[in-house]
Design a protein around this motif. Structure first.
Motif, mmCIF file in Angstrom:
data_model
loop_
_atom_site.group_PDB
_atom_site.id
_atom_site.type_symbol
_atom_site.label_atom_id
_atom_site.label_comp_id
_atom_site.label_asym_id
_atom_site.label_seq_id
_atom_site.Cartn_x
_atom_site.Cartn_y
_atom_site.Cartn_z
ATOM 1 N N ARG A 21 5.288 -3.236 13.525
ATOM 2 C CA ARG A 21 5.756 -1.848 13.509
ATOM 3 C C ARG A 21 6.386 -1.539 12.160
ATOM 4 O O ARG A 21 6.223 -0.452 11.629
ATOM 5 C CB ARG A 21 6.788 -1.628 14.608
ATOM 6 N N ARG A 22 7.100 -2.505 11.631
ATOM 7 C CA ARG A 22 7.798 -2.318 10.360
ATOM 8 C C ARG A 22 6.825 -2.005 9.220
ATOM 9 O O ARG A 22 7.127 -1.189 8.347
ATOM 10 C CB ARG A 22 8.620 -3.570 10.032
ATOM 11 N N THR A 23 5.658 -2.634 9.242
ATOM 12 C CA THR A 23 4.652 -2.355 8.208
ATOM 13 C C THR A 23 4.241 -0.895 8.255
ATOM 14 O O THR A 23 4.199 -0.217 7.224
ATOM 15 C CB THR A 23 3.429 -3.268 8.380
ATOM 16 N N LEU A 24 3.953 -0.376 9.441
ATOM 17 C CA LEU A 24 3.573 1.032 9.569
ATOM 18 C C LEU A 24 4.718 1.944 9.148
ATOM 19 O O LEU A 24 4.498 2.960 8.481
ATOM 20 C CB LEU A 24 3.145 1.348 11.000
ATOM 21 N N GLU A 25 5.946 1.596 9.503
ATOM 22 C CA GLU A 25 7.097 2.395 9.102
ATOM 23 C C GLU A 25 7.261 2.396 7.585
ATOM 24 O O GLU A 25 7.531 3.435 6.981
ATOM 25 C CB GLU A 25 8.359 1.864 9.784
ATOM 26 N N ASP A 26 7.076 1.233 6.965
ATOM 27 C CA ASP A 26 7.161 1.142 5.504
ATOM 28 C C ASP A 26 6.087 1.996 4.847
ATOM 29 O O ASP A 26 6.348 2.691 3.863
ATOM 30 C CB ASP A 26 7.020 -0.307 5.031
ATOM 31 N N TRP A 27 4.878 1.933 5.361
ATOM 32 C CA TRP A 27 3.791 2.737 4.803
ATOM 33 C C TRP A 27 4.117 4.220 4.884
ATOM 34 O O TRP A 27 3.838 4.972 3.964
ATOM 35 C CB TRP A 27 2.476 2.443 5.509
ATOM 36 N N ARG A 28 4.710 4.655 6.006
ATOM 37 C CA ARG A 28 5.078 6.068 6.139
ATOM 38 C C ARG A 28 6.126 6.458 5.106
ATOM 39 O O ARG A 28 6.042 7.523 4.501
ATOM 40 C CB ARG A 28 5.607 6.363 7.544
ATOM 41 N N LEU A 29 7.113 5.594 4.915
ATOM 42 C CA LEU A 29 8.186 5.909 3.975
ATOM 43 C C LEU A 29 7.720 5.903 2.528
ATOM 44 O O LEU A 29 8.145 6.724 1.724
ATOM 45 C CB LEU A 29 9.345 4.915 4.138
ATOM 46 N N ARG A 30 6.843 4.977 2.188
ATOM 47 C CA ARG A 30 6.382 4.827 0.807
ATOM 48 C C ARG A 30 5.156 5.668 0.487
ATOM 49 O O ARG A 30 4.791 5.825 -0.669
ATOM 50 C CB ARG A 30 6.050 3.364 0.526
ATOM 51 N N GLY A 31 4.520 6.186 1.509
ATOM 52 C CA GLY A 31 3.252 6.897 1.323
ATOM 53 C C GLY A 31 2.127 5.889 1.433
ATOM 54 O O GLY A 31 2.277 4.728 1.068
#
Length: 71
Positions: free
Chosen positions: A18-28
């Motif tokens: 889940r953290r990977t998807l959250e990071d992708w959302r935050l970073r673009g």
């Protein structure tokens, strides 16, 4: 009707955290997502279209081909 997945469900489908998807959302970057229920003072709920996840995977598919011989 389109199937909408939670971050946990999308992560499971992609075999990611889940953290990977959250990071992708935050970073673009990463697969596209939808934010539902965003109102003043509320963050809204993130959902992923199943088709968007599959399209994202297809767009990042790499084929393994031997290098071309220059001779």
């Amino acid at each position: 009707m389109q199937i909408l997945l939670t971050t946990a469900q999308a992560a499971e489908l992609l075999n990611l955290s889940r953290r990977t998807l959250e990071d992708w959302r935050l970073r673009g970057g990463g697969p596209s997502y939808v934010v539902l229920g965003r109102e003043k003072g509320r963050r809204g709920r993130v959902r992923y279209r199943r088709e968007a996840l599959l399209e994202y995977v297809a767009a990042h598919e790499q084929s393994c081909q031997p290098p071309e011989d220059d001779h």
